[in-house]
Design an enzyme around this catalytic site. Structure first.
Site, mmCIF file in Angstrom:
data_model
loop_
_atom_site.group_PDB
_atom_site.id
_atom_site.type_symbol
_atom_site.label_atom_id
_atom_site.label_comp_id
_atom_site.label_asym_id
_atom_site.label_seq_id
_atom_site.Cartn_x
_atom_site.Cartn_y
_atom_site.Cartn_z
ATOM 1 N N TYR A 110 -12.026 -1.018 12.484
ATOM 2 C CA TYR A 110 -11.806 -2.737 12.168
ATOM 3 C C TYR A 110 -11.727 -2.761 13.520
ATOM 4 C CZ TYR A 110 -9.209 -0.889 7.885
ATOM 5 O OH TYR A 110 -9.295 -0.307 6.747
ATOM 6 N N LYS A 137 -10.620 12.918 9.839
ATOM 7 C CA LYS A 137 -11.688 13.666 9.021
ATOM 8 C C LYS A 137 -13.043 14.630 9.395
ATOM 9 C CE LYS A 137 -14.535 13.857 5.051
ATOM 10 N NZ LYS A 137 -13.878 14.656 3.688
HETATM 11 C C1 IPM Z 1 -2.979 -4.527 6.621
HETATM 12 C C2 IPM Z 1 -3.436 -5.589 5.431
HETATM 13 C C3 IPM Z 1 -4.535 -5.296 7.196
HETATM 14 C C4 IPM Z 1 -5.301 -4.592 7.434
HETATM 15 C C5 IPM Z 1 -5.602 -7.311 6.754
HETATM 16 C C6 IPM Z 1 -5.136 -8.160 5.675
HETATM 17 C C7 IPM Z 1 -6.507 -7.301 7.856
HETATM 18 O O1 IPM Z 1 -4.048 -4.652 5.134
HETATM 19 O O2 IPM Z 1 -1.646 -5.150 6.858
HETATM 20 O O3 IPM Z 1 -2.586 -3.090 5.608
HETATM 21 O O4 IPM Z 1 -6.114 -3.666 6.925
HETATM 22 O O5 IPM Z 1 -4.979 -4.037 8.382
#
Ligand code: IPM
Ligand code: MG
Length: 357
Positions: A141, A190
């Site tokens: 991410y 994984k």
């Molecule tokens: C969470 C949410 C967030 C994430 C999104 C809204 C960016 O799904 O807090 O799990 O994926 O971290």
């Protein structure tokens, strides 16, 4: 105690549930003799509307100067256009990074009165009590991403990166929590495919062997874990995993108790304020109707007292009142199973009354 708590109501039902949580914070302050100063700041879609930015600098500054942060929820259909310049979720990812909140704690607990609302059978879920540690500021991410030309049009990429230090710190935090609980830690990866997971596994194993010989440690692959979580959820105590795997597993796990409206989460760093929120999201379809369930946000307040303010008795008091409220049969619509229900603010009244009784 004096504490400065930042409230980030956000979008959708966020403002309604945070308003009830504010009343609860005031109730706890009165009952236990504390003085909490609260201030509200913008994040998410409403911040895009007001500032053109899902996380304005003024919000970051206020958060950095606080002892703890309580967030409602962000996002909604109004800001869902995939071609938009920015999105509410960007605000959430950015605040985690800005404050160094590398650990996301999601407790998954069942309440005896609500177990029959679970999509799984009672004999499978009853007694489930798992604490997830999801790494929150690294992995795919936050890796490099982009698009580039490709003979078929374009190709897109996201890099997944973890360093030894990032793995060590979250594994240590999770292992310490396991020592305070049932003494079991499961790491999910994984490693049969990903090099990142092989470093994760190697590092986790070393930390556990050298520093936590008293904790029973095992490793499960992410795809197996997706199965085990719904076939034998009771077997897990503390689970630690990376950002994306944790995102997916914690949503899967949130279905176990049968009531999304009761699940809080805490995002913590090694120092500075923690950020606390319910995990149910902004629920735009019921926003502004005074029907949302404020209990997850109340339980997020309990986590705030425990983890950021060190006020354990206050945390326990909230958790006991929430359990007693459910036991007494009070339900918001989401957990009423078609039976009689009370509103968001009425639930606030009931909890507050018991808290200050
Ligand atoms: C969470 C949410 C967030 C994430 C999104 C809204 C960016 O799904 O807090 O799990 O994926 O971290
Ligand atoms: Mg998620």
């Amino acid at each position: 105690m004096e504490a400065n708590i930042v409230l980030l109501p956000g979008d959708g039902i966020g403002p309604e549930i945070v308003a009830q949580a504010k009343r609860l914070l005031e109730g706890v302050a009165t009952k236990f003799g504390h003085s909490f100063t609260t201030s509200e700041h913008a994040i998410g879609g409403n911040a895009i509307d007001a500032f053109g930015d899902p996380l304005p600098q003024s919000t970051i500054d206020a958060c950095k100067a606080s002892h703890a942060i309580l967030l409602g929820a962000v996002g909604g259909p109004k800001w869902d256009d995939p071609t938009a310049r920015t999105r509410p979720e960007v605000g959430l990812l950015k605040i985690r990074k800005e404050l160094g909140l590398f650990a996301n704690l999601r407790p998954i607990q069942t309440y005896p009165e609500l177990v029959d609302a679970s999509p799984l059978r009672r004999e499978i879920v009853e007694g489930t009590d798992i604490l997830f540690f999801r790494e929150l500021t690294g992995g795919i991410y936050f890796g490099k991403s982009g698009r580039r030309p490709h003979p078929s049009g374009e190709e897109a990429f996201n890099e997944m990166v973890y360093s030894t230090g990032e793995v060590e710190r979250i594994v240590r935090m999770a292992a310490r929590a396991a020592q305070q609980r049932r003494g079991k830690l499961t790491s999910v990866d994984k490693a049969n495919v990903l090099e990142v997971s092989r470093l994760w596994r190697q590092t986790a194993e070393r930390v556990m062997k050298e520093e936590f010989p008293d904790v029973a440690y095992d490793v499960v692959l992410i795809d197996s874990m997706a199965m085990h979580l719904i076939s034998r959820p009771r077997d897990f105590d503390v689970v630690v995993t990376g950002n994306m795997f944790g995102d997916i597993l914690t949503d899967e796990a949130s279905m176990l108790p049968g009531s999304l409206g009761l699940l809080p989460s805490a995002s913590l760093g090694s120092e500075g304020p923690g950020l606390y929120e319910p995990i149910h999201g902004s629920a735009p379809d019921i926003a502004g109707k005074n029907v949302a369930n404020p209990l997850a946000t109340f339980l997020a307040c309990a986590m705030l007292f425990r983890h950021s303010l060190g006020l354990t008795a206050e945390a326990v008091a909230i958790e006991e009142v929430v359990a007693a409220t459910l036991k007494a049969g009070y339900r918001t619509k989401d957990i009423a199973a078609g039976g009689p229900s009370i509103s968001t603010s009425e639930m606030g009244d009931v909890v507050l009354q018991q808290m200050t009784a």
